[in-house]
Design an enzyme around this catalytic site. Structure first.
Site, short mmCIF file in Angstrom:
data_model
loop_
_atom_site.label_atom_id
_atom_site.label_comp_id
_atom_site.label_asym_id
_atom_site.label_seq_id
_atom_site.Cartn_x
_atom_site.Cartn_y
_atom_site.Cartn_z
N GLU A 1 25.21 -21.37 34.20
CA GLU A 1 25.59 -22.66 33.60
C GLU A 1 27.10 -22.82 33.67
OE1 GLU A 1 24.02 -25.53 32.10
OE2 GLU A 1 26.14 -26.05 32.25
N GLY B 1 22.59 -28.25 28.24
CA GLY B 1 22.67 -29.38 29.17
C GLY B 1 23.06 -30.69 28.54
N CYS C 1 21.08 -33.07 27.45
CA CYS C 1 20.23 -33.42 26.31
C CYS C 1 20.86 -33.00 24.98
CB CYS C 1 18.86 -32.79 26.50
SG CYS C 1 17.82 -32.87 25.07
N LYS D 1 20.87 -39.30 18.81
CA LYS D 1 19.92 -39.50 17.70
C LYS D 1 20.59 -39.26 16.35
CE LYS D 1 17.92 -40.71 20.72
NZ LYS D 1 18.10 -40.69 22.17
N ALA E 1 17.11 -47.83 27.72
CA ALA E 1 17.07 -47.08 26.46
C ALA E 1 18.49 -46.70 25.99
CB ALA E 1 16.22 -45.83 26.63
N GLU F 1 22.08 -57.63 31.06
CA GLU F 1 20.98 -56.95 31.76
C GLU F 1 20.55 -57.79 32.97
OE1 GLU F 1 19.08 -54.03 31.64
OE2 GLU F 1 18.16 -55.01 33.36
N ASP G 1 15.72 -33.59 35.89
CA ASP G 1 16.28 -34.87 36.35
C ASP G 1 16.59 -34.93 37.84
OD1 ASP G 1 16.14 -35.82 33.80
OD2 ASP G 1 18.27 -36.30 33.59
N ALA H 1 13.90 -35.62 28.78
CA ALA H 1 14.05 -34.20 28.43
C ALA H 1 12.70 -33.48 28.42
CB ALA H 1 14.72 -34.09 27.07
N HIS I 1 -3.74 -43.54 3.34
CA HIS I 1 -3.12 -44.79 2.90
C HIS I 1 -2.07 -44.48 1.84
CE1 HIS I 1 -2.64 -48.97 1.83
NE2 HIS I 1 -2.74 -48.62 0.56
P1 FAD Z 1 20.51 -31.59 32.20
O1 FAD Z 1 20.22 -31.72 30.78
O2 FAD Z 1 21.35 -32.62 32.86
O3 FAD Z 1 21.18 -30.16 32.40
C1 FAD Z 1 21.64 -29.71 33.62
C2 FAD Z 1 22.61 -28.57 33.37
O4 FAD Z 1 22.95 -28.00 34.61
C3 FAD Z 1 23.92 -29.01 32.72
O5 FAD Z 1 24.20 -28.20 31.61
C4 FAD Z 1 24.96 -28.82 33.82
O6 FAD Z 1 26.22 -28.42 33.32
C5 FAD Z 1 24.33 -27.69 34.62
N1 FAD Z 1 24.77 -27.65 36.01
C6 FAD Z 1 24.77 -28.68 36.90
N2 FAD Z 1 25.21 -28.26 38.10
C7 FAD Z 1 25.50 -26.95 37.95
C8 FAD Z 1 26.00 -25.96 38.83
N3 FAD Z 1 26.28 -26.23 40.12
N4 FAD Z 1 26.21 -24.72 38.35
C9 FAD Z 1 25.92 -24.41 37.06
N5 FAD Z 1 25.44 -25.31 36.19
C10 FAD Z 1 25.23 -26.55 36.63
N6 FAD Z 1 15.76 -37.96 27.22
C11 FAD Z 1 14.72 -37.97 26.36
O7 FAD Z 1 13.64 -37.48 26.69
N7 FAD Z 1 14.85 -38.53 25.11
C12 FAD Z 1 16.01 -39.09 24.69
O8 FAD Z 1 16.10 -39.58 23.56
C13 FAD Z 1 17.11 -39.08 25.58
N8 FAD Z 1 18.29 -39.62 25.19
C14 FAD Z 1 19.33 -39.57 26.05
C15 FAD Z 1 20.54 -40.11 25.63
C16 FAD Z 1 21.63 -40.10 26.47
C17 FAD Z 1 22.94 -40.71 26.01
C18 FAD Z 1 21.52 -39.49 27.76
C19 FAD Z 1 22.71 -39.45 28.68
C20 FAD Z 1 20.33 -38.95 28.18
C21 FAD Z 1 19.22 -38.98 27.33
N9 FAD Z 1 18.00 -38.46 27.72
C22 FAD Z 1 16.94 -38.49 26.86
C23 FAD Z 1 17.79 -37.87 29.07
C24 FAD Z 1 17.84 -36.32 29.00
O9 FAD Z 1 19.07 -35.94 28.46
C25 FAD Z 1 17.64 -35.74 30.38
O10 FAD Z 1 16.43 -36.22 30.92
C26 FAD Z 1 17.60 -34.22 30.32
O11 FAD Z 1 18.78 -33.70 29.78
C27 FAD Z 1 17.37 -33.63 31.72
O12 FAD Z 1 17.30 -32.25 31.62
P2 FAD Z 1 17.67 -31.30 32.84
O13 FAD Z 1 17.40 -29.92 32.36
O14 FAD Z 1 17.00 -31.77 34.07
O15 FAD Z 1 19.23 -31.50 33.10
#
Ligand code: FAD
Length: 473
Positions: free
Chosen positions: A35, A41, A43, A52, A184, A204, A312, A320, A452
């Protein structure tokens, strides 16, 4: 150069990566996670969790003020410092990030700080402060997540033109803001900021707010936001943004073709997220891509043997819980292949069983087949609704806006999808999703006794309404 050998190396510790790592460790595999930033990450650190926390305090603040004012109190908010609310959101993020570190330690997963990239199909090069190390693995899970998407002509400087990251890390409130994108994230920030008194304008491109949600739910949200003073322009195209003396000027073409300019302190660009698939060495192993996303098979395996991709960076909703589930599926597949563990054999997530939530007030949550999708696909379907204003608890708690809407198969009564808008929608939706998952029918939802007064009674009543026998309407 330091070298290390593990069974599984996970790149990225978001809800995809850390869950995959834990699940692989539970299956007896030796796991390392790489990381470059904080554990947890987007989230935990700059996404779901801090947003939230802010929403919760925004809700308490605006409801508290409304209650006091309705009782005739003279409320002086001049001493209120937004920084206390902001700090609470950072503390929530920090606490959960530490929680992830604890879970990784508990599962004996090695946390390797640094920026990783594929060297070949069995190893990752990790760089930190000029030092390099090599992690060799029998299987690699890519979980590098996403970043805010840029729009040409709207260069994000995180000072005046912000992304969600800049917004969440900002300790102060702007007096006014224009928000580009009513998805969202945009609507959640519109809720937070307008609750604390910021003048908010939302622009939008599509013809409704929350374009991915049922139009009826979106309408309820749009009305609630308009009532609280948020200006919303749908079917409007943002053309460019200019920096002015102290703020920004957004040029917009409105639905009727006329042009307008929106002056505000700040501009938030929330038009979606781009996958982090650059600079991680995908080309070194020839992984098949699709419009910047990684293509995966049934178990989230990529076209390069032994390399998996989750969260993602894949072609599925950027949520998430989808990231976490894809991580579990990939880890269980790896466990089965590497050590023959008898883990469940789930394959790719059923797109009709993914819940999604929008946490502004009123909340919106949905899953499965919407009425529109059923029409478009020509699926025979029935639709049943029950309004919150006829639910005792919604009235007692002064949250009468909203409805439960269920899409069902008319011949069997099977639940095909739902959209709930109103207080508690993001929790309520799971009862309907469970019914769909367990292949229950409207009849069974209607038969089950619901306590209820609860908002869940609305689900029972919607099921009854679908069979023409709702009691309270
Ligand atoms: P990420 O959470 O993006 O984590 C990826 C990690 O990889 C990061 O820590 C990054 O630093 C690391 N990384 C990247 N490249 C490298 C590299 N080359 N070497 C080492 N480390 C690296 N989703 C929901 O389901 N509910 C919600 O309410 C919600 N609210 C959100 C609100 C906001 C403001 C945002 C921006 C997003 C929200 N999301 C929500 C979306 C959710 O955050 C993402 O879908 C989720 O974090 C994706 O998870 P992930 O593990 O794929 O990647």
């Amino acid at each position: 150069m330091q070298e290390k050998n593990v069974d599984v190396a996970v790149l990225g510790s978001g809800p995809g990566g850390y869950v995959a790592a834990i699940r692989a460790a539970q299956l007896g595999l030796n796991v390392a996670i790489i990381e470059k930033d904080k554990p947890g990450g987007v989230c935990l650190n700059i996404g779901c969790i801090p947003s939230k926390s802010l929403i919760n305090n925004a809700h308490l603040y605006s409801e508290g003020l409304a209650l006091l004012k309705s009782g005739g109190a003279l409320v002086d908010t001049s001493g209120f410092d937004f920084r206390s609310v902001w700090k609470a959101s950072r503390m929530a993020a920090e606490r959960l990030s530490k929680g992830v570190q604890y879970l990784l330690r508990k599962n004996k997963i090695e946390f390797i700080p640094g920026q990783g990239s594929l060297k070949d199909s069995r190893s990752l090069l990790v760089e930190k402060e000029g030092e390099q190390s090599l992690v060799r693995a029998r299987a690699i899970i890519l979980a590098t997540g996403s970043r805010p998407r840029n729009l040409p002509g709207f260069s994000i400087d995180e000072e005046r033109i912000l992304s969600s990251t800049g917004m969440l890390l900002s300790e102060t409130l702007p007096k006014s803001i224009a928000i580009l994108g009513a998805g969202a994230i945009g609507m959640e920030f519109a809720y937070i900021l307008s609750s604390f008194g910021t003048k908010v304008t939302v622009v939008e491109l599509m013809d409704q707010v929350l374009p991915l949600e049922d139009p009826e739910s979106a309408k309820v949200v749009e009305k609630a936001f308009t009532d609280r003073g948020v200006v919303i322009h749908c079917s409007a195209r943002a053309e460019k943004a200019e920096m002015t003396g102290e703020g920004t000027l957004l040029h917009v073409q409105l639905k009727d073709g006329t042009k307008t300019e929106i002056a505000s302190d700040k501009l938030l660009v929330s038009i979606g997220r781009a996958p982090n698939t650059d600079n991680i060495g995908l080309e070194a192993v020839g992984i098949r891509m699709n419009r910047g996303y990684v293509e995966t098979g049934d178990y989230y395996e990529t076209s390069a043997e032994g390399i998996y991709a989750i969260g993602d960076i894949c072609i599925h909703p950027q949520l998430a819980h989808v990231a976490s589930k894809s991580g579990e599926i990939a880890a269980e597949r790896i466990g089965r292949l590497l050590s023959g563990t008898e883990a469940p054999t789930e394959t790719k997530i059923n797109p009709y069983a993914i819940p999604s939530g929008v946490y502004c007030h009123p909340e919106v949550a949905s899953f499965g087949l919407s009425e529109k999708k059923a029409q478009d696909l020509g699926v025979r379907h029935g639709v049943t609704r029950f309004p919150f204003r006829a639910i005792g608890k919604a009235v007692a708690t002064e949250a009468p806006e909203g409805q439960v809407k269920i899409v069902f198969a008319p011949d069997t009564g099977a639940v095909l999808g739902a959209s709930v808008v109103g207080a508690g929608a993001t929790e309520l939706v799971h009862e309907i999703l469970l019914a769909s998952y367990a292949e229950l029918t409207l009849e069974e939802l209607a038969q089950m006794i619901h306590a209820h007064p609860t908002l869940s009674e609305g689900i029972m009543e919607a099921a009854k309404a679908g069979m023409g026998r709702a009691i309270h309407i």
